[in-house]
Write a protein that holds these residues in place. Structure first.
Motif, PDB file in Angstrom:
ATOM      1  N   ALA A 299      12.511  19.975 -17.473  1.00 22.95           N
ATOM      2  CA  ALA A 299      12.033  19.898 -18.856  1.00 22.95           C
ATOM      3  C   ALA A 299      11.839  18.437 -19.198  1.00 22.95           C
ATOM      4  O   ALA A 299      12.758  17.648 -19.035  1.00 22.95           O
ATOM      5  CB  ALA A 299      13.067  20.507 -19.794  1.00 22.95           C
ATOM      6  N   TYR A 300      10.643  18.073 -19.596  1.00 20.88           N
ATOM      7  CA  TYR A 300      10.486  16.685 -20.071  1.00 20.88           C
ATOM      8  C   TYR A 300       9.992  16.707 -21.495  1.00 20.88           C
ATOM      9  O   TYR A 300      10.674  16.263 -22.388  1.00 20.88           O
ATOM     10  CB  TYR A 300       9.626  15.835 -19.154  1.00 20.88           C
ATOM     11  CG  TYR A 300       8.428  16.495 -18.543  1.00 20.88           C
ATOM     12  CD1 TYR A 300       8.506  17.168 -17.338  1.00 20.88           C
ATOM     13  CD2 TYR A 300       7.194  16.415 -19.181  1.00 20.88           C
ATOM     14  CE1 TYR A 300       7.397  17.756 -16.774  1.00 20.88           C
ATOM     15  CE2 TYR A 300       6.073  16.988 -18.618  1.00 20.88           C
ATOM     16  CZ  TYR A 300       6.177  17.669 -17.419  1.00 20.88           C
ATOM     17  OH  TYR A 300       5.065  18.245 -16.878  1.00 20.88           O
ATOM     18  N   SER A 301       8.818  17.292 -21.712  1.00 22.45           N
ATOM     19  CA  SER A 301       8.432  17.532 -23.093  1.00 22.45           C
ATOM     20  C   SER A 301       7.626  18.806 -23.125  1.00 22.45           C
ATOM     21  O   SER A 301       6.420  18.783 -22.871  1.00 22.45           O
ATOM     22  CB  SER A 301       7.604  16.382 -23.642  1.00 22.45           C
ATOM     23  OG  SER A 301       7.098  16.783 -24.901  1.00 22.45           O
TER      24      SER A 301
ATOM     25  N   LEU B 115      -9.296  25.239 -19.529  1.00 20.33           N
ATOM     26  CA  LEU B 115      -8.542  25.059 -18.276  1.00 20.33           C
ATOM     27  C   LEU B 115      -8.069  23.612 -18.168  1.00 20.33           C
ATOM     28  O   LEU B 115      -8.890  22.695 -18.080  1.00 20.33           O
ATOM     29  CB  LEU B 115      -9.429  25.349 -17.060  1.00 20.33           C
ATOM     30  CG  LEU B 115      -9.977  26.756 -16.858  1.00 20.33           C
ATOM     31  CD1 LEU B 115     -10.790  26.802 -15.563  1.00 20.33           C
ATOM     32  CD2 LEU B 115      -8.861  27.795 -16.820  1.00 20.33           C
ATOM     33  N   ASP B 116      -6.785  23.418 -18.166  1.00 21.66           N
ATOM     34  CA  ASP B 116      -6.251  22.080 -17.882  1.00 21.66           C
ATOM     35  C   ASP B 116      -5.911  21.958 -16.398  1.00 21.66           C
ATOM     36  O   ASP B 116      -5.574  20.875 -15.923  1.00 21.66           O
ATOM     37  CB  ASP B 116      -4.992  21.829 -18.722  1.00 21.66           C
ATOM     38  CG  ASP B 116      -4.492  20.399 -18.547  1.00 21.66           C
ATOM     39  OD1 ASP B 116      -5.320  19.475 -18.666  1.00 21.66           O
ATOM     40  OD2 ASP B 116      -3.285  20.204 -18.281  1.00 21.66           O
ATOM     41  N   VAL B 117      -5.977  23.070 -15.712  1.00 21.02           N
ATOM     42  CA  VAL B 117      -5.633  23.121 -14.295  1.00 21.02           C
ATOM     43  C   VAL B 117      -6.680  23.995 -13.607  1.00 21.02           C
ATOM     44  O   VAL B 117      -7.263  24.871 -14.228  1.00 21.02           O
ATOM     45  CB  VAL B 117      -4.206  23.719 -14.100  1.00 21.02           C
ATOM     46  CG1 VAL B 117      -3.139  22.721 -14.474  1.00 21.02           C
ATOM     47  CG2 VAL B 117      -4.031  25.005 -14.891  1.00 21.02           C
TER      48      VAL B 117
ATOM     49  N   GLY C 117       8.890  30.673 -21.388  1.00 20.25           N
ATOM     50  CA  GLY C 117       9.983  29.720 -21.159  1.00 20.25           C
ATOM     51  C   GLY C 117       9.866  28.587 -22.163  1.00 20.25           C
ATOM     52  O   GLY C 117       9.479  28.802 -23.316  1.00 20.25           O
ATOM     53  N   GLN C 118      10.145  27.390 -21.690  1.00 23.32           N
ATOM     54  CA  GLN C 118      10.193  26.259 -22.628  1.00 23.32           C
ATOM     55  C   GLN C 118       8.842  25.991 -23.284  1.00 23.32           C
ATOM     56  O   GLN C 118       8.779  25.810 -24.499  1.00 23.32           O
ATOM     57  CB  GLN C 118      10.646  25.027 -21.868  1.00 23.32           C
ATOM     58  CG  GLN C 118      11.964  25.301 -21.169  1.00 23.32           C
ATOM     59  CD  GLN C 118      12.562  24.039 -20.640  1.00 23.32           C
ATOM     60  OE1 GLN C 118      12.948  23.177 -21.403  1.00 23.32           O
ATOM     61  NE2 GLN C 118      12.609  23.924 -19.340  1.00 23.32           N
ATOM     62  N   ILE C 119       7.785  25.954 -22.485  1.00 20.82           N
ATOM     63  CA  ILE C 119       6.465  25.623 -23.053  1.00 20.82           C
ATOM     64  C   ILE C 119       5.923  26.810 -23.857  1.00 20.82           C
ATOM     65  O   ILE C 119       5.477  26.651 -24.991  1.00 20.82           O
ATOM     66  CB  ILE C 119       5.482  25.210 -21.936  1.00 20.82           C
ATOM     67  CG1 ILE C 119       5.980  23.926 -21.264  1.00 20.82           C
ATOM     68  CG2 ILE C 119       4.083  25.010 -22.480  1.00 20.82           C
ATOM     69  CD1 ILE C 119       5.254  23.540 -19.978  1.00 20.82           C
ATOM     70  N   GLY C 120       5.986  27.993 -23.250  1.00 22.32           N
ATOM     71  CA  GLY C 120       5.474  29.185 -23.936  1.00 22.32           C
ATOM     72  C   GLY C 120       6.146  29.384 -25.281  1.00 22.32           C
ATOM     73  O   GLY C 120       5.501  29.786 -26.265  1.00 22.32           O
TER      74      GLY C 120
ATOM     75  N   ASN D 286      -5.477  28.145 -19.850  1.00 27.29           N
ATOM     76  CA  ASN D 286      -4.553  27.961 -18.720  1.00 27.29           C
ATOM     77  C   ASN D 286      -4.110  26.497 -18.629  1.00 27.29           C
ATOM     78  O   ASN D 286      -4.901  25.625 -18.258  1.00 27.29           O
ATOM     79  CB  ASN D 286      -5.189  28.396 -17.400  1.00 27.29           C
ATOM     80  CG  ASN D 286      -4.170  28.357 -16.259  1.00 27.29           C
ATOM     81  OD1 ASN D 286      -2.966  28.235 -16.500  1.00 27.29           O
ATOM     82  ND2 ASN D 286      -4.643  28.461 -15.035  1.00 27.29           N
ATOM     83  N   THR D 287      -2.840  26.272 -18.961  1.00 29.34           N
ATOM     84  CA  THR D 287      -2.253  24.938 -18.743  1.00 29.34           C
ATOM     85  C   THR D 287      -1.090  25.060 -17.757  1.00 29.34           C
ATOM     86  O   THR D 287      -0.243  24.175 -17.687  1.00 29.34           O
ATOM     87  CB  THR D 287      -1.723  24.315 -20.060  1.00 29.34           C
ATOM     88  OG1 THR D 287      -0.729  25.187 -20.599  1.00 29.34           O
ATOM     89  CG2 THR D 287      -2.818  24.086 -21.077  1.00 29.34           C
ATOM     90  N   SER D 288      -1.055  26.174 -16.995  1.00 31.94           N
ATOM     91  CA  SER D 288       0.088  26.348 -16.073  1.00 31.94           C
ATOM     92  C   SER D 288      -0.267  25.801 -14.691  1.00 31.94           C
ATOM     93  O   SER D 288      -0.042  24.618 -14.430  1.00 31.94           O
ATOM     94  CB  SER D 288       0.560  27.801 -16.048  1.00 31.94           C
ATOM     95  OG  SER D 288      -0.441  28.655 -15.539  1.00 31.94           O
TER      96      SER D 288
ATOM     97  N   PHE E 248       4.642  38.372 -22.545  1.00 37.35           N
ATOM     98  CA  PHE E 248       5.021  39.020 -21.290  1.00 37.35           C
ATOM     99  C   PHE E 248       5.801  38.011 -20.467  1.00 37.35           C
ATOM    100  O   PHE E 248       5.369  36.874 -20.264  1.00 37.35           O
ATOM    101  CB  PHE E 248       3.804  39.493 -20.490  1.00 37.35           C
ATOM    102  CG  PHE E 248       4.208  40.061 -19.161  1.00 37.35           C
ATOM    103  CD1 PHE E 248       4.748  41.349 -19.094  1.00 37.35           C
ATOM    104  CD2 PHE E 248       4.141  39.305 -18.010  1.00 37.35           C
ATOM    105  CE1 PHE E 248       5.181  41.858 -17.868  1.00 37.35           C
ATOM    106  CE2 PHE E 248       4.572  39.809 -16.789  1.00 37.35           C
ATOM    107  CZ  PHE E 248       5.092  41.095 -16.726  1.00 37.35           C
ATOM    108  N   ASP E 249       6.971  38.432 -20.033  1.00 37.26           N
ATOM    109  CA  ASP E 249       7.814  37.553 -19.209  1.00 37.26           C
ATOM    110  C   ASP E 249       8.796  38.428 -18.465  1.00 37.26           C
ATOM    111  O   ASP E 249       9.238  39.466 -18.982  1.00 37.26           O
ATOM    112  CB  ASP E 249       8.564  36.543 -20.105  1.00 37.26           C
ATOM    113  CG  ASP E 249       9.116  35.364 -19.300  1.00 37.26           C
ATOM    114  OD1 ASP E 249       9.853  35.592 -18.321  1.00 37.26           O
ATOM    115  OD2 ASP E 249       8.820  34.218 -19.661  1.00 37.26           O
ATOM    116  N   VAL E 250       9.142  37.999 -17.265  1.00 35.63           N
ATOM    117  CA  VAL E 250      10.144  38.748 -16.503  1.00 35.63           C
ATOM    118  C   VAL E 250      11.537  38.549 -17.113  1.00 35.63           C
ATOM    119  O   VAL E 250      12.433  39.358 -16.893  1.00 35.63           O
ATOM    120  CB  VAL E 250      10.128  38.362 -14.997  1.00 35.63           C
ATOM    121  CG1 VAL E 250       8.930  38.988 -14.306  1.00 35.63           C
ATOM    122  CG2 VAL E 250      10.110  36.854 -14.796  1.00 35.63           C
TER     123      VAL E 250
END
Ligand code: NAI
Length: 332
Positions: free
Chosen positions: A99-101, A257-259, A153-156, A231-233, A173-175
């Motif tokens: 985790a950074y930001s 799309l960032d990725v 998680g943290q970002i979501g 999509n930033t993952s 949606f998350d496991v």
């Protein structure tokens, strides 16, 4: 500790040198990406620091180990580029910056949503050409829209909080559902239901065998007409060829799309004097309703400070205790 840092830019040097005033490691900055061809640069360095597009497959890890490296410090949250089984077999410690930001990435994702919806990128270019027409710039109110977040998680979770502030309905949606998101009013649903109901889908899960090509031809067919996908993952969570078809058919109304799954050949470098040989990327760049950015969501001052500080602390911990709380282990 002597640390070989790969894929470094002037900004990496700036933030790492600043953070190292406290840590006192010996830093050597290499500009090339870490690959089988460049890993000889790390000869004799006990620690190697790598970034998202560096290659840490079994072959490179074996070569690094043979040259004396024992610690791999990722200056990223994602670790999909590391062969963890090979690292474990060789006894290499792998640490990361979990985790950074989360704000840096979440705020960028929301920036893409706002820009694509209100077509700010087009307006910016248009008025500079003396065209003050509003034709084609129609957007929609975010208030009342349904946002589907994959990976909370943290970002979501930060994306969820911001979008709740806009008055959006939140689906997740998350496991591993996140109680903080439930407290915001998020409803956890199946992936299919999320695809069926969301006006905007934002991806914040890691790249794993389960999430590779999560967005594909079939899932796109389930989505609402005109859906926005962000999509930033990691690039390969999206099947790029399938989204291009989705854009052509109009099923996908806009895409941020960032990725990108083949980003390694282009991102982080200036290729403006060359032709783009990647026809998929080149096609993506022709759509007015697509924004591609060069994996920059993490790129804030706060994030770079935290990345440098945590990376060096991880290595200090390994040096002094043989352990780090940010060690990455192969899933059993
Ligand atoms: P995190 O670990 O806090 O959250 C990831 C969430 O995804 C977790 O809640 C996890 O349970 C969930 N997840 C795992 N497998 C899943 C699956 N099959 N389906 C649905 N959800 C699943 O990670 P964080 O910090 O929120 O980062 C998320 C991703 O964002 C990272 O893995 C990385 O790939 C990407 N990232 C991108 C950056 C950029 O600059 N574009 C910068 C930082 C991270």
């Amino acid at each position: 500790m002597r640390i070989a840092l790969f894929s470094t830019k002037p900004y990496d040097r700036q933030f790492f040198e600043q953070a190292n005033e406290r840590s006192q490691h010996e830093l050597t900055f290499f500009e090339p990406r870490l690959t089988a061809e460049t890993c000889a640069l790390a000869q004799g360095f006990p620690a190697v620091c790598a970034f998202v597009n560096d290659v840490l497959d079994a072959h490179v890890l074996e070569q690094l180990f043979a040259q004396g490296t024992r610690q791999i410090a990722l200056r990223s949250a994602g670790f999909n580029n590391v062969d963890l089984a090979a690292a474990q077999r060789l006894g290499l410690s792998v640490v990361r910056v979990p985790a950074y930001s989360p704000y840096a990435v979440a705020e960028f994702a929301v920036g893409l949503i706002l820009t694509l919806n209100r077509k700010i990128h087009r307006a910016y270019n248009r008025v500079r050409e003396g065209n003050f027409s509003l034709e084609g710039l129609l957007g929609f109110d975010l208030n009342g829209r349904t946002v589907g977040i994959v990976g909370t998680g943290q970002i979501g979770a930060v994306v969820a909080k911001i979008m709740a502030g806009f008055g959006c309905t939140l689906l997740g949606f998350d496991v591993h559902p996140n109680p903080d998101c439930v407290a915001l009013g998020m409803q956890y649903v199946s992936m299919d239901e999320l695809f069926l109901s969301a006006d905007i889908i934002s991806l914040h899960c890691p790249l794993t065998p389960d999430t590779r090509y999560l967005i594909n031809q079939q899932s796109i067919q389930q989505m609402r007409q005109g859906v926005m996908i962000i999509n930033t993952s990691r690039g390969a969570v999206v099947d790029t060829r399938a989204v291009i078809e989705g854009l052509k058919s109009g099923r996908i109304g806009s895409l941020g799309l960032d990725v990108y799954e083949e980003e390694v050949d282009y991102f982080f470098e200036d290729h403006s004097a060359e032709l783009i040989a990647d026809d998929v990327l080149a096609r993506l760049l022709t759509f007015p309703n697509v924004i591609v950015s060069s994996h920059q969501a993490f790129f804030t001052r706060e994030a770079l400070e935290a990345i440098a500080r945590t990376t060096l602390q991880n290595l200090t911990d390994l040096e002094q205790t043989g352990q780090s709380k940010n060690q990455v282990h192969k899933a059993k």
